[in-house]
Write a protein that holds these residues in place. Structure first.
Motif, PDB file in Angstrom:
ATOM      1  N   PHE A  30       0.849  -1.185   0.000  1.00 33.71           N
ATOM      2  CA  PHE A  30       0.000   0.000   0.000  1.00 33.71           C
ATOM      3  C   PHE A  30       0.892   1.245   0.000  1.00 33.71           C
ATOM      4  O   PHE A  30       1.675   1.452   0.930  1.00 33.71           O
ATOM      5  CB  PHE A  30      -0.925   0.021   1.224  1.00 33.71           C
ATOM      6  N   ALA A  31       0.795   2.032  -1.051  1.00 33.98           N
ATOM      7  CA  ALA A  31       1.558   3.286  -1.151  1.00 33.98           C
ATOM      8  C   ALA A  31       3.044   3.066  -0.876  1.00 33.98           C
ATOM      9  O   ALA A  31       3.681   3.833  -0.159  1.00 33.98           O
ATOM     10  CB  ALA A  31       0.979   4.337  -0.205  1.00 33.98           C
ATOM     11  N   GLY A  32       3.575   1.977  -1.433  1.00 34.56           N
ATOM     12  CA  GLY A  32       5.007   1.742  -1.369  1.00 34.56           C
ATOM     13  C   GLY A  32       5.515   0.993  -0.158  1.00 34.56           C
ATOM     14  O   GLY A  32       6.720   0.722  -0.047  1.00 34.56           O
ATOM     15  N   LEU A  33       4.626   0.629   0.767  1.00 34.32           N
ATOM     16  CA  LEU A  33       5.022  -0.096   1.979  1.00 34.32           C
ATOM     17  C   LEU A  33       3.994  -1.185   2.272  1.00 34.32           C
ATOM     18  O   LEU A  33       2.864  -1.125   1.795  1.00 34.32           O
ATOM     19  CB  LEU A  33       5.070   0.854   3.180  1.00 34.32           C
ATOM     20  N   PRO A  34       4.371  -2.186   3.089  1.00 38.07           N
ATOM     21  CA  PRO A  34       3.333  -3.095   3.578  1.00 38.07           C
ATOM     22  C   PRO A  34       2.309  -2.279   4.377  1.00 38.07           C
ATOM     23  O   PRO A  34       2.679  -1.320   5.080  1.00 38.07           O
ATOM     24  CB  PRO A  34       4.105  -4.053   4.497  1.00 38.07           C
ATOM     25  N   LEU A  35       1.052  -2.645   4.280  1.00 41.85           N
ATOM     26  CA  LEU A  35      -0.009  -1.861   4.902  1.00 41.85           C
ATOM     27  C   LEU A  35       0.247  -1.604   6.386  1.00 41.85           C
ATOM     28  O   LEU A  35       0.088  -0.480   6.875  1.00 41.85           O
ATOM     29  CB  LEU A  35      -1.351  -2.582   4.702  1.00 41.85           C
ATOM     30  N   PHE A  36       0.677  -2.633   7.117  1.00 41.22           N
ATOM     31  CA  PHE A  36       0.840  -2.469   8.564  1.00 41.22           C
ATOM     32  C   PHE A  36       1.926  -1.455   8.909  1.00 41.22           C
ATOM     33  O   PHE A  36       1.907  -0.853   9.986  1.00 41.22           O
ATOM     34  CB  PHE A  36       1.160  -3.817   9.232  1.00 41.22           C
ATOM     35  N   ALA A  37       2.885  -1.245   8.004  1.00 41.58           N
ATOM     36  CA  ALA A  37       3.986  -0.325   8.280  1.00 41.58           C
ATOM     37  C   ALA A  37       3.499   1.115   8.425  1.00 41.58           C
ATOM     38  O   ALA A  37       4.121   1.922   9.122  1.00 41.58           O
ATOM     39  CB  ALA A  37       5.040  -0.427   7.190  1.00 41.58           C
ATOM     40  N   HIS A  38       2.385   1.439   7.783  1.00 41.43           N
ATOM     41  CA  HIS A  38       1.850   2.793   7.887  1.00 41.43           C
ATOM     42  C   HIS A  38       1.340   3.067   9.303  1.00 41.43           C
ATOM     43  O   HIS A  38       1.533   4.174   9.830  1.00 41.43           O
ATOM     44  CB  HIS A  38       0.717   2.999   6.879  1.00 41.43           C
ATOM     45  N   THR A  39       0.684   2.085   9.919  1.00 37.75           N
ATOM     46  CA  THR A  39       0.217   2.300  11.291  1.00 37.75           C
ATOM     47  C   THR A  39       1.377   2.180  12.278  1.00 37.75           C
ATOM     48  O   THR A  39       1.416   2.899  13.277  1.00 37.75           O
ATOM     49  CB  THR A  39      -0.917   1.327  11.659  1.00 37.75           C
ATOM     50  N   ALA A  40       2.313   1.292  11.996  1.00 38.61           N
ATOM     51  CA  ALA A  40       3.496   1.188  12.855  1.00 38.61           C
ATOM     52  C   ALA A  40       4.240   2.515  12.918  1.00 38.61           C
ATOM     53  O   ALA A  40       4.761   2.908  13.969  1.00 38.61           O
ATOM     54  CB  ALA A  40       4.416   0.077  12.351  1.00 38.61           C
ATOM     55  N   ALA A  41       4.267   3.232  11.799  1.00 36.52           N
ATOM     56  CA  ALA A  41       4.976   4.515  11.737  1.00 36.52           C
ATOM     57  C   ALA A  41       4.350   5.554  12.672  1.00 36.52           C
ATOM     58  O   ALA A  41       5.042   6.476  13.125  1.00 36.52           O
ATOM     59  CB  ALA A  41       4.990   5.036  10.308  1.00 36.52           C
ATOM     60  N   GLU A 190      -5.640   4.345  -2.106  1.00 34.84           N
ATOM     61  CA  GLU A 190      -4.368   4.662  -2.770  1.00 34.84           C
ATOM     62  C   GLU A 190      -4.572   5.760  -3.810  1.00 34.84           C
ATOM     63  O   GLU A 190      -3.767   6.688  -3.921  1.00 34.84           O
ATOM     64  CB  GLU A 190      -3.786   3.417  -3.431  1.00 34.84           C
ATOM     65  N   ALA A 191      -5.667   5.669  -4.567  1.00 33.75           N
ATOM     66  CA  ALA A 191      -5.957   6.679  -5.593  1.00 33.75           C
ATOM     67  C   ALA A 191      -6.183   8.043  -4.947  1.00 33.75           C
ATOM     68  O   ALA A 191      -5.743   9.076  -5.450  1.00 33.75           O
ATOM     69  CB  ALA A 191      -7.172   6.252  -6.403  1.00 33.75           C
ATOM     70  N   GLN A 192      -6.881   8.058  -3.804  1.00 32.88           N
ATOM     71  CA  GLN A 192      -7.128   9.322  -3.104  1.00 32.88           C
ATOM     72  C   GLN A 192      -5.828   9.936  -2.597  1.00 32.88           C
ATOM     73  O   GLN A 192      -5.638  11.150  -2.691  1.00 32.88           O
ATOM     74  CB  GLN A 192      -8.084   9.087  -1.928  1.00 32.88           C
ATOM     75  N   LEU A 193      -4.934   9.094  -2.086  1.00 32.53           N
ATOM     76  CA  LEU A 193      -3.666   9.598  -1.556  1.00 32.53           C
ATOM     77  C   LEU A 193      -2.778  10.170  -2.659  1.00 32.53           C
ATOM     78  O   LEU A 193      -1.979  11.075  -2.411  1.00 32.53           O
ATOM     79  CB  LEU A 193      -2.926   8.500  -0.797  1.00 32.53           C
ATOM     80  N   MET A 194      -2.917   9.631  -3.858  1.00 36.02           N
ATOM     81  CA  MET A 194      -2.118  10.109  -4.977  1.00 36.02           C
ATOM     82  C   MET A 194      -2.745  11.309  -5.683  1.00 36.02           C
ATOM     83  O   MET A 194      -2.114  11.946  -6.537  1.00 36.02           O
ATOM     84  CB  MET A 194      -1.909   8.971  -5.984  1.00 36.02           C
TER      85      MET A 194
END
Length: 200
Positions: A30-41, A190-194
């Motif tokens: 998801f957006a260049g990372l595994p999905l869980f990495a976004h919440t981990a961040a 993903e489309a919304q984020l881009m």
């Protein structure tokens, strides 16, 4: 005041991913990372240790933090994941987030700590309903949760209600709890984020 050293963070990534075709949702790109990495961040640098609750693909998750598995074999739902985290944490407090909500606010940790207000559990609230998998929980409640699980309890909210949880108002972030349950959800967000800034 709860300090960083008193706080463990945990990403819940141990589900079956049934609406994602049985795939491991946390590892979906998801957006260049595994999905869980976004919440981990959202927890990075603000907790003494990061745990990842997972029940498969453990090596892939271990690159980001200490991986723990459910205390009981099989997919028993998020309450079992929370219990396993309470047992594994080496701090008085555990902050839980789900793997599929990449738009949680960057100041989530500060908000949750400010919102505990003397309670044993604080849970995120969007102005209309609570989001039980975004919660700050005193780890001393592990034995109580174990007893609840032994009695057959599997609903997070019912267990929380036994402990008069504090509600943390995050209604000023309307997209914070957008969760990705399906491939279509993932593609859409993903489309919304881009899209140009302000499209969300």
């Amino acid at each position: 005041m709860i300090t960083t050293q008193a706080l463990t963070g945990m990403v819940l990534a141990g589900g079956e991913g049934r609406r994602m075709g049985g795939r491991d949702k946390g590892l979906e790109p998801f957006a260049g990372l595994p999905l869980f990495a976004h919440t981990a961040a959202k927890l990075e640098g603000q907790v003494a240790e990061l745990l990842i609750s997972a029940n498969r693909n453990l090596d892939a998750y271990s690159m980001f933090g200490r991986v723990i598995t459910d205390e009981e074999v099989g997919f028993h739902g998020p309450l079992m994941g929370i219990y396993s985290g309470l047992r594994a944490a080496n701090t008085p407090w555990l902050l839980v987030v789900p793997c599929d909500t990449p738009l949680l606010p960057d100041d989530l940790v500060a908000r949750m700590l400010a919102g505990i207000q003397g309670a044993d559990i604080a849970v995120a609230f969007d102005g209309q309903r609570i989001h039980p998998t975004v919660a700050l929980i005193r780890t001393a409640l592990a034995d109580d949760l174990h007893a609840a699980l032994e009695s057959g309890e599997r609903k997070i909210q019912r267990w929380y209600e036994r402990h008069a949880p504090s509600q943390v108002d995050i209604s000023d972030c309307p997209n914070a709890f957008t969760n990705l349950n399906t491939q279509e959800d993932k593609i859409r967000l993903e489309a919304q984020l881009m899209a140009p800034k302000g499209a969300l």
